[in-house]
Scaffold this active site. Structure first.
Site, short mmCIF file in Angstrom:
data_model
loop_
_atom_site.label_atom_id
_atom_site.label_comp_id
_atom_site.label_asym_id
_atom_site.label_seq_id
_atom_site.Cartn_x
_atom_site.Cartn_y
_atom_site.Cartn_z
N GLU A 162 18.03 34.70 30.53
CA GLU A 162 18.83 35.24 28.99
C GLU A 162 18.46 34.16 27.99
O GLU A 162 18.57 32.92 28.33
CB GLU A 162 19.92 35.38 29.35
CG GLU A 162 20.73 35.67 27.89
CD GLU A 162 22.17 36.26 28.13
OE1 GLU A 162 22.69 37.03 27.39
OE2 GLU A 162 22.87 35.66 28.87
N TRP A 194 32.77 32.72 22.57
CA TRP A 194 32.64 32.22 21.06
C TRP A 194 31.81 33.07 20.18
O TRP A 194 32.26 32.88 18.78
CB TRP A 194 32.21 30.83 21.09
CG TRP A 194 30.96 30.46 22.07
CD1 TRP A 194 30.77 30.04 23.12
CD2 TRP A 194 29.70 30.85 21.40
NE1 TRP A 194 29.49 30.26 23.57
CE2 TRP A 194 28.65 30.57 22.26
CE3 TRP A 194 29.23 31.26 20.11
CZ2 TRP A 194 27.36 30.93 22.22
CZ3 TRP A 194 27.72 31.57 19.98
CH2 TRP A 194 26.81 31.36 20.99
N ASN A 195 31.14 33.85 20.81
CA ASN A 195 29.87 34.38 19.73
C ASN A 195 30.38 35.49 18.78
O ASN A 195 29.70 35.78 17.94
CB ASN A 195 28.65 34.86 20.55
CG ASN A 195 28.90 35.96 21.62
OD1 ASN A 195 29.96 36.10 22.18
ND2 ASN A 195 27.92 36.53 21.98
N CYS A 225 24.60 39.22 23.49
CA CYS A 225 24.28 39.68 24.94
C CYS A 225 23.27 41.16 24.65
O CYS A 225 22.52 40.90 25.60
CB CYS A 225 25.44 40.07 25.59
SG CYS A 225 26.41 38.69 26.04
N GLY A 256 31.12 36.98 29.03
CA GLY A 256 30.35 35.63 29.07
C GLY A 256 29.42 35.78 30.03
O GLY A 256 28.53 36.69 30.33
N SER A 257 28.88 34.66 30.57
CA SER A 257 27.89 34.33 31.40
C SER A 257 27.99 35.02 32.83
O SER A 257 28.96 35.33 33.19
CB SER A 257 27.41 33.00 31.62
OG SER A 257 28.26 32.28 32.53
N LYS A 296 42.54 34.59 26.56
CA LYS A 296 42.22 33.20 26.74
C LYS A 296 41.08 33.05 25.66
O LYS A 296 39.85 33.40 26.28
CB LYS A 296 42.22 32.85 28.16
CG LYS A 296 41.48 31.60 28.12
CD LYS A 296 40.45 30.92 27.96
CE LYS A 296 40.04 29.67 28.50
NZ LYS A 296 38.77 29.09 28.00
N GLU A 349 31.57 41.78 31.26
CA GLU A 349 30.54 42.08 30.21
C GLU A 349 29.69 40.84 30.47
O GLU A 349 30.28 39.78 29.81
CB GLU A 349 30.87 42.61 29.12
CG GLU A 349 29.84 43.36 28.24
CD GLU A 349 29.10 42.24 27.30
OE1 GLU A 349 28.74 41.18 27.53
OE2 GLU A 349 29.05 42.73 26.28
N LEU A 350 28.58 40.92 31.08
CA LEU A 350 27.87 39.44 31.16
C LEU A 350 26.41 39.56 30.54
O LEU A 350 26.44 40.10 29.43
CB LEU A 350 27.80 39.20 32.77
CG LEU A 350 28.89 39.24 33.33
CD1 LEU A 350 28.71 39.43 35.06
CD2 LEU A 350 30.01 38.44 33.14
#
Length: 456
Positions: free
Chosen positions: A358, A129-130, A261, A205-206, A153, A227-228
């Protein structure tokens, strides 16, 4: 039902019905059916569509940017910039994809041998969402220009942004099925990953979510790019330009209310300048305006969700309880919305919560290092490896960069994503690369071609 909550007020502003099984099937079929003709358009034809996407984004920025402000609290001045950056990404790949994917001649015993880069089919992008517009184009522009079709998605908390991005592609003349948003609940995405009409997956995401996605993709023998999260260090040595470093690190920490991130998260400062630099950071942080993200004067908007804010406050309180000093902020505010004050924690160690987890919010953590070797050891003492920055002389900075365990390092500058340069992480920050020439090579078949007769 997907529900968007305005983090400024905490109230629902949008409800969108999720796609049912028939609609999901229709979207996957449309993407698979559209892919051959989309590939046949060639780089020139696909580039025309991507340039039209960029033009539409720029022409309608005043209508598109507020969607991010409403659904996830991004300050308006940053939201406007994000739409522009998304347009830049579309243009960059429209202009450079053909060169990035040019056939490569390799010597062998053949009359001619080479590698050509062919699309895989349909790529699924699972996005957070960021940064709804930027991440959509970061995922889609290279995949589309390589000849793939894309299904996105989106995060369930930004359905309005997802619908708007669909509209951007439709208005720009993208053929039906080439780019689609799939509005489904997160648990339902596993079946989509497994569907044979999906050939590859991109996830941002996470690390927990990335682990789940990677497991499913691997079980289906499908490539994935992850990409976490990150706990990105900024190393500040005594010979740095301290004022420039303080300005840039402050900006890096508070962009998107710290919900990035690649934001600077652990500021590792050489002992000789520790107290001086911490005070410079405190002065700059104290001047920032936290408030209504719709106002152009606002520097820091709300946290996107209340559960995220509560976790952020837990990290602060546990870190202070472990011995860190709170020099600014640190108090959970009363009133509407999901706001959190700009917070400065000093004397943090890597064993403390805010030093090892994080932190996704406007929390700056400072750590003391005895010298450059100690600073490097602290920087690498993390399970993450997304990005880092080093503040010192250019020569020392480049030498240290090669020893930092991270996917990208900035020497005397802000860590950022740029369509021209690859971005990605190592360790629990993921694998694969996005952007630059490396990003477009993630979702192609590097096909080796041997042409006879065999040479003597």
């Amino acid at each position: 039902m997907l529900v968007a909550i305005d983090p400024r007020t905490g109230r629902s502003i949008r409800e969108v019905q999720t796609a049912d099984a028939d609609e999901v099937d229709a979207a996957l079929t449309a993407a698979a059916d559209a892919q051959p003709a989309w590939n046949d358009l060639g780089f020139e034809g696909r580039g025309r569509v991507l340039r039209a996407v960029a033009a539409y984004l720029r022409e309608n920025v005043d209508e598109l940017a507020p969607l991010m402000t409403d659904e996830m609290g991004k300050p308006m001045k940053e939201a406007l910039g994000e739409v522009e950056k998304a347009a830049w990404c579309a243009e960059h790949y429209a202009d450079n994809a053909e060169e990035y994917l040019a056939p490569q001649t390799l010597e062998s015993d053949a009359t001619h041998s080479y590698v050509q880069h062919l699309p895989l089919g349909t790529v699924l992008g699972i996005l957070p969402w960021n940064a709804p517009f930027w991440l959509a184009l970061r995922f889609a522009a290279p995949a589309l220009m390589a000849g793939n079709t894309c299904i996105m998605k989106p995060d369930p908390h930004v359905p309005g942004c997802a619908q708007a991005i669909d509209e951007v592609f439709a208005r720009a003349g993208a053929p039906v099925g080439v780019f689609q948003s799939l509005l489904i609940e997160t648990p339902d995405v596993a079946d989509v990953i497994r569907d044979p009409r999906i050939q590859a997956v991109s996830f941002t995401g996470s690390d927990k979510g990335g682990s789940a996605v990677a497991s499913i993709a691997a079980s289906e023998i499908k490539p994935a790019v992850l990409e976490l999260g990150g706990s990105d260090p900024s190393i500040v040595l005594a010979d740095a330009d301290l004022d420039t470093a303080a300005d840039t690190i402050t900006l890096s920490r508070i962009i998107n209310a710290g919900q990035s991130c690649i934001a600077a998260k652990r500021i590792i400062i050489e002992d000789a300048v520790y107290d001086e630099f911490v005070e410079k950071l405190r002065e700059r942080l104290a001047k920032l305006t936290v408030g209504d993200p719709r106002e152009m004067s606002t520097d820091v908007g709300p946290i996107a969700r209340d559960d995220l804010r509560q976790n952020l406050h837990r990290q602060v309180t546990e870190t202070v309880a472990a011995g860190a000093r709170c020099l600014l902020g640190g108090e959970l505010p009363e009133g509407d919305g999901f706001f959190y004050p700009v917070t400065l924690l000093a004397d943090v160690t890597n064993e403390m919560v805010a030093g090892c987890e994080e932190t996704f919010g406007p929390i700056m953590v400072t750590m003391k290092a005895s010298d450059s070797e100690h600073a490097l050891a602290l920087a690498n003492d993390t399970e993450y490896g997304l990005a880092a920055s080093v503040w010192t002389t250019r020569e020392r900075g480049e030498e240290l960069a090669a020893r930092i365990q991270a996917g990208q390092v900035s020497v005397n500058g802000i860590v950022k994503t740029d369509p021209r340069l690859p971005s990605g992480g190592i360790k629990r920050s993921g694998y694969g690369r996005e952007l630059g020439p490396h990003g477009i090579h993630e979702f192609v078949n590097a096909q080796q071609v041997w042409v006879g007769p065999k040479q003597g």
